[in-house]
Scaffold this active site. Structure first.
Site, PDB file in Angstrom:
ATOM      1  N   GLY A 119       6.749 -15.784   1.881  1.00  0.00           N
ATOM      2  CA  GLY A 119       6.178 -14.664   2.617  1.00  0.00           C
ATOM      3  C   GLY A 119       6.993 -13.421   2.376  1.00  0.00           C
ATOM      4  O   GLY A 119       7.986 -13.434   1.646  1.00  0.00           O
ATOM      5  N   CYS A 120       6.580 -12.326   2.990  1.00  0.00           N
ATOM      6  CA  CYS A 120       7.293 -11.058   2.813  1.00  0.00           C
ATOM      7  C   CYS A 120       7.040 -10.187   4.028  1.00  0.00           C
ATOM      8  O   CYS A 120       5.897 -10.061   4.483  1.00  0.00           O
ATOM      9  CB  CYS A 120       6.815 -10.356   1.540  1.00  0.00           C
ATOM     10  SG  CYS A 120       7.616  -8.767   1.230  1.00  0.00           S
ATOM     11  N   PRO A 135       6.007 -22.194  -0.634  1.00  0.00           N
ATOM     12  CA  PRO A 135       5.385 -21.089   0.100  1.00  0.00           C
ATOM     13  C   PRO A 135       6.386 -19.945   0.281  1.00  0.00           C
ATOM     14  O   PRO A 135       7.577 -20.181   0.509  1.00  0.00           O
ATOM     15  CB  PRO A 135       5.018 -21.707   1.450  1.00  0.00           C
ATOM     16  CG  PRO A 135       4.939 -23.174   1.191  1.00  0.00           C
ATOM     17  CD  PRO A 135       5.978 -23.445   0.143  1.00  0.00           C
ATOM     18  N   HIS A 165      13.163 -12.617  -5.164  1.00  0.00           N
ATOM     19  CA  HIS A 165      12.190 -11.886  -4.356  1.00  0.00           C
ATOM     20  C   HIS A 165      12.656 -10.446  -4.116  1.00  0.00           C
ATOM     21  O   HIS A 165      11.884  -9.493  -4.293  1.00  0.00           O
ATOM     22  CB  HIS A 165      12.005 -12.617  -3.018  1.00  0.00           C
ATOM     23  CG  HIS A 165      11.018 -11.986  -2.092  1.00  0.00           C
ATOM     24  ND1 HIS A 165       9.815 -12.567  -1.774  1.00  0.00           N
ATOM     25  CD2 HIS A 165      11.056 -10.824  -1.388  1.00  0.00           C
ATOM     26  CE1 HIS A 165       9.148 -11.785  -0.933  1.00  0.00           C
ATOM     27  NE2 HIS A 165       9.900 -10.722  -0.680  1.00  0.00           N
ATOM     28  N   GLU A 166      13.925 -10.287  -3.726  1.00  0.00           N
ATOM     29  CA  GLU A 166      14.447  -8.943  -3.438  1.00  0.00           C
ATOM     30  C   GLU A 166      14.592  -8.111  -4.708  1.00  0.00           C
ATOM     31  O   GLU A 166      14.345  -6.893  -4.690  1.00  0.00           O
ATOM     32  CB  GLU A 166      15.779  -9.035  -2.691  1.00  0.00           C
ATOM     33  CG  GLU A 166      15.727  -9.795  -1.371  1.00  0.00           C
ATOM     34  CD  GLU A 166      14.606  -9.335  -0.448  1.00  0.00           C
ATOM     35  OE1 GLU A 166      14.243  -8.140  -0.487  1.00  0.00           O
ATOM     36  OE2 GLU A 166      14.070 -10.168   0.297  1.00  0.00           O
ATOM     37  N   GLY A 194       0.820  -1.200   0.000  1.00  0.00           N
ATOM     38  CA  GLY A 194       0.000   0.000   0.000  1.00  0.00           C
ATOM     39  C   GLY A 194       0.855   1.251   0.000  1.00  0.00           C
ATOM     40  O   GLY A 194       0.445   2.294  -0.524  1.00  0.00           O
TER      41      GLY A 194
END
Length: 238
Positions: free
Chosen positions: A155-156, A153, A198-199, A55
Site C-alpha cells: 500500500g501507499c 500486498p 518503494h521510497e 494526482g
C-alpha cells in the site's frame, strides 16, 4: 524547491502587493480582484503535515538532489524533521520528501518491532519482516543485491485506501548521506528491502500502481463499505 526559496517567494509576493497598494476603497477592491489573477493565495505550503495524494504533480516529478552546501542547512533539517513527524503520526514505515510536497531526494524508513504483534506470525515470516530503526538518507543510491523477486500486498499513504500485490527484489543495498551529512550504507532484505525500493520509486516520480499486478488492486475497506451500506470515510488527516 527548498523551504528557504519558498519563504523568499512568499516575501516577494507580499512586497509586490505593497507596491500596488492604493488609498481609495474602489481602487483597493480592484487591486484585490486583480491580484487573484496572478497571485492566488495559498493557506498551506510544503512541507505538509499530511501525505500528498496520487494526482498531485509533485508525485510524478523526478526529485532534485539536495545541493551539497544545503545538506546541513536549517531548511533541510526542518524538512527531515517534518518527514519523521508525519511518518510517525500516520504510523507508517516509510516516507519520501515528495510525499510532503518537497521535490528533493530524501527518504526516511522505520519498521518498529511492535508491528509484529499486529500481524499473524505466518504473515510476518512470509514477508520476511524484521525491525528497522529510524533511518534517513539524503541523495540515496540503491543497488540490487538479490534479483530474486518476491510478490506481496503493498500500500501507499499517497494512494490512500487501496492496495495491490507488487513484485520487488529480495535484497538491496542503499547508500547516501544521513541527516548529519555523513556517508552511510545499509544492506536490506525482505520487507525492509521492499520499503527502500518503494521510497526510492517516489524520488523518481513512480508509484506502486506503476508496478502492481492490476488484477489484485483493491480497496482496503471494501468489506466495511458493504457492511455499513457505503457509509465509510477514508481520512487524509490524523
Amino acid at each position: 524547491m527548498l523551504l528557504k526559496q519558498q519563504v523568499n517567494l512568499a516575501k516577494n509576493i507580499l512586497a509586490q502587493r505593497r507596491n500596488v497598494s492604493t488609498s481609495t476603497a474602489s481602487a483597493q477592491s480592484f487591486q484585490k480582484w486583480y491580484q487573484k489573477l496572478w497571485a492566488p493565495e495559498r493557506t498551506n505550503l510544503p512541507p505538509y503535515s499530511h501525505f500528498t495524494q496520487i494526482g498531485d504533480p509533485v508525485l510524478r516529478q523526478k526529485a532534485a538532489p539536495v545541493p551539497q552546501e544545503h545538506i546541513q542547512s536549517p531548511e533541510i533539517e526542518a524538512i527531515v524533521e517534518q518527514m519523521v513527524r508525519v511518518l510517525r503520526k500516520f504510523d507508517c514505515v516509510g516516507i519520501a520528501a515528495p510525499q510532503i510536497g518537497v521535490s528533493l531526494r530524501i527518504i526516511a524508513m522505520e519498521f518498529k518491532g511492535g508491528i509484529r504483534k499486529e500481524l499473524p506470525e505466518a504473515v510476518y515470516q512470509a514477508r520476511q519482516m524484521t525491525e528497522l530503526p529510524l533511518t534517513v538518507f539524503i541523495n540515496p543510491v540503491l543497488t540490487v543485491t538479490s534479483y530474486t523477486k518476491l510478490k506481496h500486498p503493498e500500500g501507499c499513504m499517497s494512494v490512500r485506501g487501496f492496495s495491490a500485490e507488487v513484485e520487488r527484489f529480495e535484497g538491496v543495498s542503499i547508500s547516501g548521506l544521513n541527516a548529519k551529512g555523513v556517508q552511510s550504507e545499509l544492506e536490506l532484505t525482505g520487507w525492509n528491502a521492499r520499503i527502500a525500493q518503494h521510497e526510492m520509486d517516489h524520488l523518481d516520480g513512480k508509484l506502486y500502481t506503476d508496478h502492481m499486478d492490476r488484477s489484485t488492486f483493491s480497496c482496503t475497506c471494501w468489506e466495511a463499505v458493504n457492511t455499513k451500506s457505503g457509509r465509510v470515510e477514508i481520512p487524509f488527516y490524523k
